[in-house]
Scaffold this motif. Structure first.
Motif, PDB file in Angstrom:
ATOM      1  N   GLY A  20       2.341  11.382  -6.472  1.00  0.00           N
ATOM      2  CA  GLY A  20       3.163  11.943  -7.542  1.00  0.00           C
ATOM      3  C   GLY A  20       4.647  11.839  -7.325  1.00  0.00           C
ATOM      4  O   GLY A  20       5.423  12.554  -7.976  1.00  0.00           O
ATOM      5  N   VAL A  21       5.095  10.958  -6.431  1.00  0.00           N
ATOM      6  CA  VAL A  21       6.532  10.759  -6.211  1.00  0.00           C
ATOM      7  C   VAL A  21       7.143  10.184  -7.490  1.00  0.00           C
ATOM      8  O   VAL A  21       6.602   9.244  -8.067  1.00  0.00           O
ATOM      9  CB  VAL A  21       6.770   9.805  -5.022  1.00  0.00           C
ATOM     10  N   ASP A  24       0.819  -1.219   0.000  1.00  0.00           N
ATOM     11  CA  ASP A  24       0.000   0.000   0.000  1.00  0.00           C
ATOM     12  C   ASP A  24       0.852   1.268   0.000  1.00  0.00           C
ATOM     13  O   ASP A  24       0.503   2.260  -0.652  1.00  0.00           O
ATOM     14  CB  ASP A  24      -0.942   0.004   1.207  1.00  0.00           C
ATOM     15  N   PHE A  25       1.965   1.272   0.746  1.00  0.00           N
ATOM     16  CA  PHE A  25       2.752   2.509   0.835  1.00  0.00           C
ATOM     17  C   PHE A  25       3.378   2.869  -0.514  1.00  0.00           C
ATOM     18  O   PHE A  25       3.621   4.043  -0.806  1.00  0.00           O
ATOM     19  CB  PHE A  25       3.815   2.391   1.927  1.00  0.00           C
ATOM     20  N   VAL A  26       3.641   1.866  -1.358  1.00  0.00           N
ATOM     21  CA  VAL A  26       4.169   2.149  -2.690  1.00  0.00           C
ATOM     22  C   VAL A  26       3.084   2.783  -3.563  1.00  0.00           C
ATOM     23  O   VAL A  26       3.325   3.765  -4.280  1.00  0.00           O
ATOM     24  CB  VAL A  26       4.714   0.860  -3.345  1.00  0.00           C
ATOM     25  N   PHE A  75      13.916   3.099  -5.776  1.00  0.00           N
ATOM     26  CA  PHE A  75      15.177   2.972  -5.053  1.00  0.00           C
ATOM     27  C   PHE A  75      15.125   3.512  -3.627  1.00  0.00           C
ATOM     28  O   PHE A  75      15.876   3.050  -2.774  1.00  0.00           O
ATOM     29  CB  PHE A  75      16.296   3.683  -5.840  1.00  0.00           C
ATOM     30  N   ARG A  76      14.252   4.473  -3.341  1.00  0.00           N
ATOM     31  CA  ARG A  76      14.206   5.018  -1.992  1.00  0.00           C
ATOM     32  C   ARG A  76      13.158   4.314  -1.134  1.00  0.00           C
ATOM     33  O   ARG A  76      13.393   4.062   0.047  1.00  0.00           O
ATOM     34  CB  ARG A  76      13.914   6.510  -2.032  1.00  0.00           C
ATOM     35  N   HIS A  77      12.024   3.969  -1.700  1.00  0.00           N
ATOM     36  CA  HIS A  77      10.953   3.343  -0.929  1.00  0.00           C
ATOM     37  C   HIS A  77      10.987   1.810  -1.054  1.00  0.00           C
ATOM     38  O   HIS A  77      11.071   1.104  -0.048  1.00  0.00           O
ATOM     39  CB  HIS A  77       9.592   3.888  -1.383  1.00  0.00           C
ATOM     40  N   ALA A  78      10.922   1.315  -2.286  1.00  0.00           N
ATOM     41  CA  ALA A  78      10.793  -0.132  -2.487  1.00  0.00           C
ATOM     42  C   ALA A  78      12.086  -0.880  -2.168  1.00  0.00           C
ATOM     43  O   ALA A  78      12.088  -1.846  -1.400  1.00  0.00           O
ATOM     44  CB  ALA A  78      10.350  -0.414  -3.920  1.00  0.00           C
ATOM     45  N   LEU A  79      13.188  -0.447  -2.747  1.00  0.00           N
ATOM     46  CA  LEU A  79      14.448  -1.176  -2.563  1.00  0.00           C
ATOM     47  C   LEU A  79      14.898  -1.172  -1.110  1.00  0.00           C
ATOM     48  O   LEU A  79      15.425  -2.166  -0.609  1.00  0.00           O
ATOM     49  CB  LEU A  79      15.537  -0.578  -3.456  1.00  0.00           C
TER      50      LEU A  79
END
Length: 313
Positions: free
Chosen positions: A220-221, A211-213, A228-232
């Protein structure tokens, strides 16, 4: 953090002792007599018996074991039967090429595998993902020595771009150093690129469905920050695990690769010692690699704590 390190170190002591015991017993059960190798084919039985007595090979097995373990606990890995040099000195003399090969191969693995895995998950079921998946399956299925000989055939024999064998120290220049390491590093990195790519892809696919992704994308990120900053960052734990496994598995790959490309490292030292029945060298080098294995596992545990502080409790 300090208590975690102490617990891991104490837990590693039985592992090292078990490895030392197993190696000792396997070497003693192996066919061949080191005393005959040292004395030569024309030596008399009296000469062979004298050499065997000097090396304590005529003592009961339990006494040989006690002598070997006593030296190990004092930090003494023994003396080579063939060269009569300390094993620690032989390892330190060969450590440079092995460290250069292993670090170059692992750096190449990380630089290739993680971006390919991330992009493969991002372009899921597209042509890039299909090509990457097929390539990793093929690379993971082919033994390292086959990859090495194929690379030699193509880039050394047919194209004449790279040397077949040898090693140049870094002190002789960065260019010659990397020139000699290209083929060995590619050989050693192939299977690990495939492994880490598959794990990175699977971990990223799980995280990209969270959900956070979706929330980050809805705000609009930019996609590169989402990847690379959120998922990885949240998919890092299993990736770190498999990188740690790859580093420890690298040990066996180093032995094969150094033999193929005639690199004077610790791996080739083990092969020469096994062929010569040089017990102290074989035992000392395997113990040295087991220490590296323990250290890598300790480092992975500490990285886990940094990635997820809940693990320490």
């Amino acid at each position: 953090m300090l208590s975690l390190i102490i617990r891991r170190l104490f837990a590693a002591i039985p592992v090292v002792l078990i490895v030392a015991t197993v190696v000792f017993l396997l070497l003693r059960m192996a066919p061949g007599d080191p005393a005959r190798v040292i004395a030569g084919d024309m030596a008399s039985e009296e000469t062979i018996a004298q050499i065997r007595s000097n090396l304590a090979l005529d003592q009961p097995l339990i006494k040989q074991y006690a002598l070997a373990m006593g030296k190990m606990l004092q930090g003494d890995l023994g003396t080579s039967i063939i060269s009569q040099q300390p094993v620690s000195k032989l390892i330190s003399a060969r450590l440079g090429p092995t460290a250069a090969l292993a670090s170059t191969a692992m750096l190449l693995t990380i630089l290739l595998a993680i971006p390919i895995g991330v992009l493969s998950a991002w372009w899921h079921r597209r042509w890039f993902d299909r090509v990457a998946t097929a390539s990793t399956i093929l690379a993971f299925s082919v033994p390292a020595f086959v990859v090495g000989y194929v690379l030699i055939l193509v880039f050394s024999v047919q194209l004449n771009w790279l040397p077949v064998q040898g090693y140049t120290p870094l002190a002789d220049g960065v260019g010659p150093f990397l020139y000699r390491l290209v083929l060995p590093s590619l050989t050693l990195a192939t299977v690990f690129v495939a492994l880490i790519t598959r794990i990175t892809r699977a971990s990223m696919l799980d995280i990209l469905g969270e959900d956070f992704v979706r929330t980050a994308r809805a705000k609009g990120v930019p996609e590169k920050y989402v990847l690379f900053r959120h998922a990885l960052r949240n998919a890092a734990a299993p990736i770190v695990t498999v990188i740690g496994v790859a580093i420890t598995t690298l040990i066996s790959g180093v032995v094969v690769t150094e033999t193929i490309f005639n690199i004077p490292g610790v791996g080739s030292l083990i092969v020469d010692a096994v062929l010569a029945r040089d017990y102290p060298v074989v035992q000392g080098t395997i113990l040295f690699f087991s220490f590296i294995y323990v250290f890598v596992n300790l480092a992975i545990d500490l990285i886990y704590v940094l990635l997820d502080p809940r693990i320490r409790y």
